[in-house]
Design an enzyme around this catalytic site. Structure first.
Site: not given
Ligand code: PLP
Length: 463
Positions: A182, A259, A262, A285, A423
């Site tokens: 992401h 990260d 998900q 999430k 993203c």
């Molecule tokens: N990392 C992953 C894999 C995501 O799917 C997302 C959001 O869709 C993020 C990071 C960013 O999360 P946040 O916008 O809650 O900081």
């Protein structure tokens, strides 16, 4: 209209009985059958690819209707149809325990934390610290000092990049970032790399969405300072072998940031077993409110990091001559935190903890296999990301259909999916595309809902 599994579709969409109510009633495609072993992130890639010769495990009972009863939003209509929420990758719905906890905080229990000499401050502090304990339990660390509250995954990565990165990166150093990330686990590294004259180096993808492990081994070296890895891709669904990749990075003395945005709501996570130096997730999430998330860091790593932001809550004593800082985790939590958010996070993680996680994960794996099979049969469809053991993220294109228009068409039938770049532009670029539709599953989704999606897609392609 009949879906690929022979269930009645049509506009109302739903067969009378959910095929999942008799778990084990339908076979999995062989390439996905290993996923139900529950061992997905320990499988080496080659073994993961081989069709499993093992007999299917016994069906696991999972009462999805009981789960659905806790999520009021699942029972509303959108555009005159029952809502089919397949946008869980963007955010999950909230169980009533979470909305009640947030509502109670604001309606009855409002107070700041850590600084009041009154009953409500003590109560709010207790809830706040219990939220931290729940997050520590979720990640399986015993040390709540390793759990830092942040706004979400994005802020967690920025905190590490700005604090650890500024202190540890120098000219020519390398940050390996997987192509599946992401943007929030890529752009913060680009920013700090530009400042420190370090380099961001992509770990390439294989055609099915796995990370290329041979390339990764070749990229690691004595310039590698950090590896940034997703635990589950929001676009391809890939679950990389994080523990193995972390062990390799550590051989070169590099730190690893995972990260988990998900991952945490789909399968149990154990940061000790992964041996990750940092692990980040977003509350929203995993059934909790927006604006609250967690950065986990190994104590010795966090302790060596300079504070990122300064202000209240993060100090020990302050004078114009010398300021000293509070112990972990408060040293990295400047200012008033999202107190109601933590109350919601506490409720969400308690709710998650009340589920049989093994059964829930097995259920989601079966639903993912079912959805993969159902969507694969739609004429003209192209699924992006078919790695074994993937989570329930189905990103696709349909020949001749614009992703945004397709999402609009589904929306008119009450089916919420996301369309666009998700993203994760480098991940889509690896497939030569800039936009796609994404249906993302959660534990409360059903085969009925997958049938509704497949049915609407059949309709869209004129079958
Ligand atoms: N990392 C992953 C894999 C995501 O799917 C997302 C959001 O869709 C993020 C990071 C960013 O999360 P946040 O916008 O809650 O900081």
């Amino acid at each position: 209209m009949t879906t690929p599994d022979g269930h009645g579709g049509g506009t109302a969409g739903f067969p009378a009985a959910d095929p999942f109510s008799s778990a084990g009633a339908f076979p999995l495609p062989s390439t996905l059958s290993h996923a139900v072993t529950g061992a997905r992130y320990w499988l080496p890639p080659q073994a993961a690819l081989a069709p499993s010769a093992a007999p299917a495990p016994p069906p696991v009972a999972f009462d999805v209707e009981a789960v659905r009863r806790e999520f009021p939003q699942l029972h509303r209509e959108v555009n005159g149809r029952p809502l089919v929420w397949l946008d869980n990758g963007a955010t999950t719905l909230k169980p009533r325990q979470v909305t009640e906890a947030v509502g109670e905080h604001y309606a009855r229990d409002t107070s700041n934390v850590h600084r009041g000499a009154h009953a409500l401050a003590r109560q709010a502090t207790q809830v706040y610290e219990e939220g931290r304990e729940e997050a520590a339990k979720l990640l399986r660390t015993r040390d709540t000092g390793e759990v830092v509250f942040v706004r979400g995954t994005t802020e967690a990565v920025n905190l590490v990049a700005q604090s650890w990165g500024r202190a540890n990166l120098g000219v020519g150093d390398e940050i390996l970032v997987s192509t599946a990330e992401h943007h929030s686990n890529l752009v913060p590294w680009q920013l700090i790399a530009a400042e420190r004259r370090a380099r961001v180096v992509p770990i390439p993808l294989l055609p099915d969405g796995r990370l290329d492990q041979d390339a990764y081994r070749d990229l690691l070296g004595n310039k590698t300072r950090l590896v940034a890895l997703t635990h589950a891709s929001n676009t391809l669904g890939t679950v990389p072998p994080v523990a193995e990749m972390t062990a390799l990075a550590h051989r070169w003395g590099a730190r690893v940031l995972v990260d988990g945005a998900q991952a945490v709501c789909h399968f149990p996570v154990d940061v000790t077993e992964l041996d990750a130096d940092f692990y980040a997730f977003s509350g929203h999430k995993v059934f909790a409110p927006t604006g609250i998330g967690v950065l986990y860091g190994k104590r010795e790593v966090l302790e060596a990091m300079p504070p990122w932001q300064g202000g209240g809550n993060m100090i020990d004593s302050v004078s114009f001559g010398r300021t000293s800082y509070a112990p972990l985790p408060h040293r990295l939590e400047a200012g008033t935190g999202h107190i109601a958010g933590v109350a919601g996070l506490r409720a969400a993680l308690r709710y998650l903890g009340s589920l049989d996680r093994e059964a829930a994960t097995a259920y989601e794996e079966r639903l993912t296999a079912y959805a993969t099979r159902a969507l694969s049969a739609v004429p003209g469809i192209r699924l992006l990301g078919t790695a074994p053991g993937k989570i329930g993220v189905l990103t696709f294109l349909v020949a001749g259909a614009d992703p945004m228009e397709l999402a609009g068409l589904l929306d008119r039938q009450g089916i919420a999916v996301r369309a666009g770049h998700h993203c994760a532009q480098p991940a889509l670029a690896a497939y030569g595309v800039t936009s796609a539709v994404r249906a993302s599953l959660a534990v409360y989704n059903t085969a009925r809902e997958v049938d509704a999606l497949a049915s609407a897609l059949y309709e869209a392609v004129g079958v």
